[in-house]
Design a protein around this motif. Structure first.
Motif, PDB file in Angstrom:
ATOM      1  N   VAL A  20       0.844  -1.209   0.000  1.00 52.16           N
ATOM      2  CA  VAL A  20       0.000   0.000   0.000  1.00 52.16           C
ATOM      3  C   VAL A  20       0.867   1.242   0.000  1.00 52.16           C
ATOM      4  O   VAL A  20       0.622   2.246  -0.722  1.00 52.16           O
ATOM      5  N   LEU A  21       1.932   1.236   0.823  1.00 51.48           N
ATOM      6  CA  LEU A  21       2.829   2.400   0.904  1.00 51.48           C
ATOM      7  C   LEU A  21       3.555   2.626  -0.414  1.00 51.48           C
ATOM      8  O   LEU A  21       3.815   3.775  -0.820  1.00 51.48           O
ATOM      9  N   LYS A  22       3.911   1.490  -1.083  1.00 49.20           N
ATOM     10  CA  LYS A  22       4.586   1.634  -2.373  1.00 49.20           C
ATOM     11  C   LYS A  22       3.692   2.300  -3.401  1.00 49.20           C
ATOM     12  O   LYS A  22       4.166   2.938  -4.342  1.00 49.20           O
ATOM     13  N   ARG A  23       2.452   2.163  -3.228  1.00 47.22           N
ATOM     14  CA  ARG A  23       1.520   2.747  -4.188  1.00 47.22           C
ATOM     15  C   ARG A  23       1.272   4.219  -3.881  1.00 47.22           C
ATOM     16  O   ARG A  23       0.427   4.878  -4.509  1.00 47.22           O
ATOM     17  N   GLY A  24       1.958   4.802  -2.872  1.00 40.80           N
ATOM     18  CA  GLY A  24       1.854   6.234  -2.576  1.00 40.80           C
ATOM     19  C   GLY A  24       0.963   6.543  -1.422  1.00 40.80           C
ATOM     20  O   GLY A  24       0.753   7.728  -1.098  1.00 40.80           O
ATOM     21  N   PHE A  25       0.453   5.585  -0.835  1.00 35.92           N
ATOM     22  CA  PHE A  25      -0.396   5.827   0.331  1.00 35.92           C
ATOM     23  C   PHE A  25       0.473   5.976   1.564  1.00 35.92           C
ATOM     24  O   PHE A  25       1.650   5.572   1.561  1.00 35.92           O
ATOM     25  N   SER A  26      -0.119   6.593   2.650  1.00 36.11           N
ATOM     26  CA  SER A  26       0.581   6.745   3.928  1.00 36.11           C
ATOM     27  C   SER A  26      -0.360   6.291   5.036  1.00 36.11           C
ATOM     28  O   SER A  26      -1.572   6.257   4.846  1.00 36.11           O
ATOM     29  N   ILE A  27       0.280   6.054   6.176  1.00 35.85           N
ATOM     30  CA  ILE A  27      -0.488   5.606   7.332  1.00 35.85           C
ATOM     31  C   ILE A  27      -0.090   6.489   8.492  1.00 35.85           C
ATOM     32  O   ILE A  27       1.100   6.578   8.840  1.00 35.85           O
ATOM     33  N   HIS A  69       9.246   5.456   2.017  1.00 38.01           N
ATOM     34  CA  HIS A  69      10.689   5.597   2.246  1.00 38.01           C
ATOM     35  C   HIS A  69      11.009   6.147   3.621  1.00 38.01           C
ATOM     36  O   HIS A  69      12.176   6.462   3.878  1.00 38.01           O
ATOM     37  N   GLY A  70      10.014   6.219   4.573  1.00 42.73           N
ATOM     38  CA  GLY A  70      10.375   6.737   5.882  1.00 42.73           C
ATOM     39  C   GLY A  70       9.155   7.109   6.690  1.00 42.73           C
ATOM     40  O   GLY A  70       8.037   6.659   6.391  1.00 42.73           O
ATOM     41  N   GLU A  71       9.403   7.998   7.642  1.00 40.61           N
ATOM     42  CA  GLU A  71       8.348   8.380   8.565  1.00 40.61           C
ATOM     43  C   GLU A  71       8.431   9.872   8.810  1.00 40.61           C
ATOM     44  O   GLU A  71       9.518  10.447   8.943  1.00 40.61           O
ATOM     45  N   VAL A  72       7.285  10.528   8.889  1.00 42.56           N
ATOM     46  CA  VAL A  72       7.210  11.972   9.125  1.00 42.56           C
ATOM     47  C   VAL A  72       6.476  12.160  10.437  1.00 42.56           C
ATOM     48  O   VAL A  72       5.406  11.577  10.630  1.00 42.56           O
ATOM     49  N   LYS A  73       7.103  12.986  11.296  1.00 43.67           N
ATOM     50  CA  LYS A  73       6.485  13.344  12.572  1.00 43.67           C
ATOM     51  C   LYS A  73       5.853  14.715  12.439  1.00 43.67           C
ATOM     52  O   LYS A  73       6.472  15.647  11.920  1.00 43.67           O
ATOM     53  N   SER A  74       4.673  14.877  12.968  1.00 44.74           N
ATOM     54  CA  SER A  74       3.975  16.168  12.872  1.00 44.74           C
ATOM     55  C   SER A  74       3.351  16.445  14.229  1.00 44.74           C
ATOM     56  O   SER A  74       3.065  15.524  15.013  1.00 44.74           O
TER      57      SER A  74
END
Length: 417
Positions: free
Chosen positions: A368-375, A401-406
Motif C-alpha cells: 500500500v505504501l509503495k503505491r503512494g499511500f501513507s499511514i 521511504h520513511g516516517e514523518v512526525k507532525s
C-alpha cells in the motif's frame, strides 16, 4: 295178634337180609354227602327220579368205605379219594349190612372206575356248556398281560412239590430277574379245593392293583385228582378274576375245565415259570432291539446332521467370501471416490488459498505504501473517529521511504451523525 319186640323185629330183618343178600351187589347212586374221618369215608347215597319239573329223591341210604378199600382203589385203579365228592354219580359194589342197633348200612367194597369217570366227563361237558352260556370261557384270556410280570399272587399248597419247583425254577433264572411273590395257600386236592381257591381269588381281587398276574399251581395226579378243577363255581371265579390267571395243574393228557377259562394254561408249575421268564425275556429283547434301532437312527441322524453342517459350512464360507469380495469392492469404490473427493477439495482449497494469498499481498502495508499511500498513527494506533489526537500531540505518518512526525495544532471533528 302176636307182638314182637323191636329187637326181635330187627333181628328178623337182619336174618332176611343175610339170607337174600349173602353176596355183594352192584348199585348205581349219587353221593349227596361225603365225610372223611380217620381215613374212612362215610356217605349219604341217594337215587333221584327226574320228571319234567324237578329231581325227586326216591331212595336214600348210608354207606361207608373203609380206608383199606380206598387204598386198594388207588393202587388198582389209580383213583384218588378226591373223586368222592358231593354230586358225583358212582357205580359201586356193596355188601348190605343190617345191625339191630345201628340199622341199615351199605359196605362199599368195589367201584366201577369206567362208569365214574364217564359220569365225571359228562359233568365236565355240562360245566363247559354252562360257561359258554355265561360267555366266560374266554373272558380271562381277553385280559392283557403287563409287559413285565414281577408281582405274582400264587394260589397253591405251601407243601406241594409243584409249588417248590415253581419257586426254584422262577427265582434261580439265567437272566437274573427278581420277583415279588405272595402265597395264598389253599387245598389243591379234595372237597375243599374249590371253596378255598375261590376264596383266595376273592382276596386277591380286593388288592388287584398290587399284582401283575395270578398263578394257580399244583403237582400232577390222576383224572379224579383234578375233579375239583372242573367245578363250575371255581371256573366262574377264575374266569371273572380281574387279573390274568396262569395255571400249572400238572396234568398229562386230560385238561381240567379251569384251563379252558384261564388266561395262559401250562402243563406243569415249571412250565408256568418258564412262561413268565420267557414273557419277561421277550420284553427285554424288544427293549434291546428298540435301543439298537434308536442307536442306529441316532447315528444315521448324526451322520446326516454332520453332512448338513459341512454343506452349510461350505455354503457359509462361499457366501462369506462373496460378501467379503463384494464389501471389498464397495470399500474400494468408496476409497476411490473419497480420494477423488479429497483431491477435488484439496485443489479447491489451494485455489482459495492462492486467492487469499494474492488478496493478502495486495493488502500488505508495504504494498500500500509503495503505491503512494501513507499511514498516520497516534499512540501506535491508526487515526480514526475513536483515535483523534488533541492539539499539540505528535503524530507519525509512515510513507514508503520513511516516517514523518507532525505536531497537531488544531483538531477538527467531523460528526456526520
Amino acid at each position: 295178634m302176636e307182638t314182637y319186640s323191636l329187637h326181635e323185629l330187627n333181628t328178623h330183618i337182619r336174618q332176611v337180609i343175610d339170607l337174600n343178600f349173602g353176596e355183594s351187589v352192584w348199585i348205581q347212586a349219587e353221593i349227596s354227602k361225603a365225610n372223611f374221618s380217620r381215613g374212612h369215608c362215610y356217605l349219604e347215597l341217594v337215587d333221584k327220579e327226574e320228571d319234567s319239573h324237578s329231581l325227586n329223591i326216591r331212595a336214600k341210604a348210608s354207606a361207608v368205605i373203609w380206608k383199606t378199600t380206598i387204598a386198594g382203589w388207588k393202587k388198582r385203579h389209580g383213583l384218588d379219594p378226591s373223586f368222592i365228592a358231593d354230586g358225583t354219580e358212582i357205580r359201586i359194589r356193596v355188601k348190605v349190612d343190617f345191625h339191630e342197633l345201628y340199622g341199615l348200612k351199605l359196605m362199599i367194597d368195589e367201584i366201577d372206575p369206567a362208569f365214574t369217570l364217564g359220569k365225571l366227563a359228562m359233568q365236565r361237558q355240562e360245566v363247559i356248556r354252562r360257561l359258554q352260556e355265561m360267555q366266560l370261557l374266554d373272558r380271562n384270556s381277553r385280559l392283557q398281560l403287563p409287559p413285565v410280570i414281577q408281582r405274582i399272587a400264587i394260589i397253591s399248597s405251601k407243601t406241594a412239590a409243584g409249588f417248590k419247583d415253581f419257586l426254584s425254577h422262577l427265582t434261580d433264572n439265567a437272566w437274573g430277574y427278581t420277583f415279588r411273590l405272595s402265597l395264598f395257600p389253599a387245598a389243591m386236592q379234595g372237597q375243599n379245593t374249590g371253596p378255598e381257591v375261590s376264596a383266595q381269588l376273592m382276596r386277591i381281587a380286593e388288592h388287584a392293583s398290587r399284582f401283575d398276574a395270578i398263578v394257580i399251581i399244583r403237582g400232577g395226579g390222576s383224572p379224579t385228582d383234578l375233579m375239583a378243577f372242573d367245578q363250575l363255581e371255581l371256573c366262574e371265579a377264575v374266569a371273572q378274576a380281574p387279573l390274568p390267571v396262569l395255571t400249572g395243574i400238572g396234568h398229562d393228557i386230560d385238561q381240567p375245565v379251569i384251563e379252558l377259562v384261564a388266561h395262559s394254561p401250562q402243563k406243569t408249575p415249571t412250565a408256568v415259570a418258564d412262561f413268565v421268564l420267557m414273557h419277561n425275556a421277550t420284553f427285554e429283547g424288544s427293549i434291546s432291539q428298540i435301543g439298537e434301532q434308536l442307536s442306529r437312527i441316532g447315528r444315521k441322524r448324526l451322520e446326516n446332521e454332520h453332512l448338513s453342517i459341512e454343506r452349510t459350512s461350505r455354503l457359509l464360507a462361499a457366501a462369506g467370501q462373496a460378501r467379503i469380495q463384494k464389501a471389498s469392492h464397495v470399500l474400494g469404490e468408496y476409497a476411490r471416490r473419497l480420494r477423488q473427493s479429497l483431491q477435488w477439495q484439496t485443489a479447491s482449497l489451494e485455489q482459495q488459498l492462492a486467492a487469499l494469498e494474492k488478496q493478502q499481498a495486495l493488502l500488505d502495508p508495504d504494498t500500500v505504501l509503495k503505491r503512494g499511500f501513507s499511514i498516520t498513527t497516534w499512540q501506535h494506533k491508526p487515526l480514526g473517529p475513536d483515535n483523534m489526537p488533541p492539539p499539540g500531540a505528535i503524530i507519525h505518518t509512515s510513507v514508503h521511504h520513511g516516517e514523518v512526525k507532525s505536531r497537531v495544532e488544531n483538531t477538527t471533528r467531523n460528526d456526520t451523525e
